[in-house]
Design an enzyme around this catalytic site. Structure first.
Site: not given
Ligand SMILES: Nc1ncnc2c1ncn2[C@@H]1O[C@H](COP(=O)(O)OP(=O)(O)OP(=O)(O)O)[C@@H](O)[C@H]1O
Ligand SMILES: Nc1nc2c(ncn2[C@@H]2O[C@H](COP(=O)(O)O)[C@@H](O)[C@H]2O)c(=O)[nH]1
Length: 388
Positions: A142, A174, A267, A278
């Site tokens: 997620p 962003r 974040r 989300r």
């Molecule tokens: N284990 C953890 N404990 C606390 N904070 C965390 C941890 N892991 C990640 N974070 C923080 O949580 C926030 C969300 O992390 P991140 O952006 O990597 O999520 P994501 O799964 O990639 O989200 P998205 O799918 O929206 O791109 C960031 O601010 C990150 O620094």
């Molecule tokens: N099916 C796909 N999902 C994707 C791809 N690239 C990113 N993602 C997913 O979208 C959400 C939201 O991302 P965000 O950058 O807007 O926070 C996240 O769960 C990603 O895993 C893709 O190429 N295909």
């Protein structure tokens, strides 16, 4: 597309046979499968163009097929061998060993699916790679669970080993996000057209925007000699699971829903409405993530460092760091002029010409295809290549 050169028509009508052997070599090859002849190489219709053309004996017409997959760079000399009636092995002359084996798929399951979808004649390129080391890694979970943070650390700690598959998205960048680095930021109409053209391995509507992984994004990582990491949602992961791309699928869970919400808010990248959306989607994703057979591994991202260590462990990184090295075909050298190929016991013997006497022992190469996996629109892995 106009008249075919008379000599080529003569060859086609004279009939190349369907035997598993050397068909033709040079700048153009013709391979017959049923009523169709696949011509690969340089065409001369006024302008010299490199590509694939198909001559259909039933209609007596040439067709330019839709070509999927990342194409090899145009090459001059090559040799074509029909395999299994569904793909053509192309051995490129004058190329490094890690770029000399390609497959043009013409009637595999993937091609049949694409023909139905695109309602046109389709072929697809797939590059051959030695061994099995390139299995991509798909990471889902997620929004806000920490996928991006885990991936960034992995790429920072192992910069030569991993490469990120840069997705396309229709969402706005962003602050701090760079086009073509974090995403290929795209107009919806452009992306929709590219989806229709078959350029994407998968795509999904996520939190109200389109996201997708192009074949080119995954291939660009492999071309850089790295292992591909994909950050995609669960819909995309399911699509990849159903495709021919063999990968390792990892699902990342939060320790609790409250903690997920806290991270997403902290974040500070989304407005309240997006956060709510989300979080709603997170509930569904967490349910789908538990679906049997979809993910190979589940990681709980509670304490970040422990989660990262577990990720490294399941990717077998300890052994890799401790010096286990993959055999690379580029270490073998360079394939000069190819003069023949023949099959024996499921192996292909490629004999190349070399004018250098000291390299005479290196002109017989065995290509073992008995363990091939994957295929178009991605790579064909599991090849083995050695000097006879
Ligand atoms: N284990 C953890 N404990 C606390 N904070 C965390 C941890 N892991 C990640 N974070 C923080 O949580 C926030 C969300 O992390 P991140 O952006 O990597 O999520 P994501 O799964 O990639 O989200 P998205 O799918 O929206 O791109 C960031 O601010 C990150 O620094
Ligand atoms: N099916 C796909 N999902 C994707 C791809 N690239 C990113 N993602 C997913 O979208 C959400 C939201 O991302 P965000 O950058 O807007 O926070 C996240 O769960 C990603 O895993 C893709 O190429 N295909």
């Amino acid at each position: 597309m106009g008249e075919a050169p008379a000599s080529l028509i003569d060859n086609l009508q004279g009939g190349y046979t369907n035997v598993f052997d050397l068909k033709s070599k040079g700048s153009q090859t013709a391979t017959v499968i049923g009523s169709k002849t696949y011509v690969i190489g340089w065409g001369n219709d006024g302008v010299e163009t490199f590509g694939v053309r198909v001559f259909d004996k039933c209609t007596n017409e040439w067709v330019i097929p839709t070509v999927l997959g990342t194409k090899p760079k145009p090459f001059k000399g090559h040799l074509a061998v029909l395999l299994n009636q569904d793909r053509i092995l192309v051995v490129k002359e004058n190329s490094t060993f890690d770029d000399c084996i390609w497959f043009l798929e013409v009637d595999t399951e993937y091609i049949r699916q694409q023909k139905k979808k695109l309602e046109t004649q389709v072929v697809a390129w797939s590059r051959g790679v030695i061994g099995d080391a390139e299995k991509p890694i798909v990471i889902s979970g997620p929004s806000g669970v920490g996928k991006g943070t885990l991936i960034n650390k992995l790429m920072k700690d192992f910069p030569t080993m991993f490469g990120f598959s840069v997705s396309h998205t229709t969402r706005a960048p962003r602050e701090g996000e760079k086009n073509h680095v974090h995403y290929h930021f795209t107009e919806r109409s452009v992306m929709e057209q590219e989806i229709k053209d078959g350029k994407f391995l998968e795509f999904a509507s996520v939190h109200g925007n389109l996201y997708g992984t192009s074949t080119e994004a995954v291939d660009a990582v492999a071309d850089a000699g790295k292992r591909c990491i994909l950050d995609i949602d669960v819909q995309g992961a399911r699509c990849m699971r159903d495709s021919h791309l063999e990968a390792i699928f990892i699902f990342v869970c939060p320790p609790s829903f409250e903690e997920l919400e806290k991270r997403l808010r902290a974040r500070g990248t989304e407005m309240e409405e997006q956060i709510q959306k989300r979080l709603r989607n997170a509930k569904t994703e967490l349910e789908k993530g538990r679906e049997p057979g979809l993910f190979d591994h589940m990681l709980v991202n509670d304490d970040f460092n422990s989660c990262y260590e577990n990720l490294k462990k399941l990717l077998g990184l300890d052994e890799a760091v401790n010096g286990a090295s993959c055999h690379s075909s580029s270490e073998m050298g360079y394939l000069p002029l190819v003069c023949s190929a023949s099959e024996s016991d499921g192996k292909i013997l490629i004999v190349s010409e070399t004018l250098e006497l000291e390299k005479a022992s290196q002109n017989r190469i065995v290509l073992d295809l008995s363990s091939i996996k994957g295929g178009a629109p991605a790579r064909t892995r599991g090849l083995n290549m050695y000097f006879a």
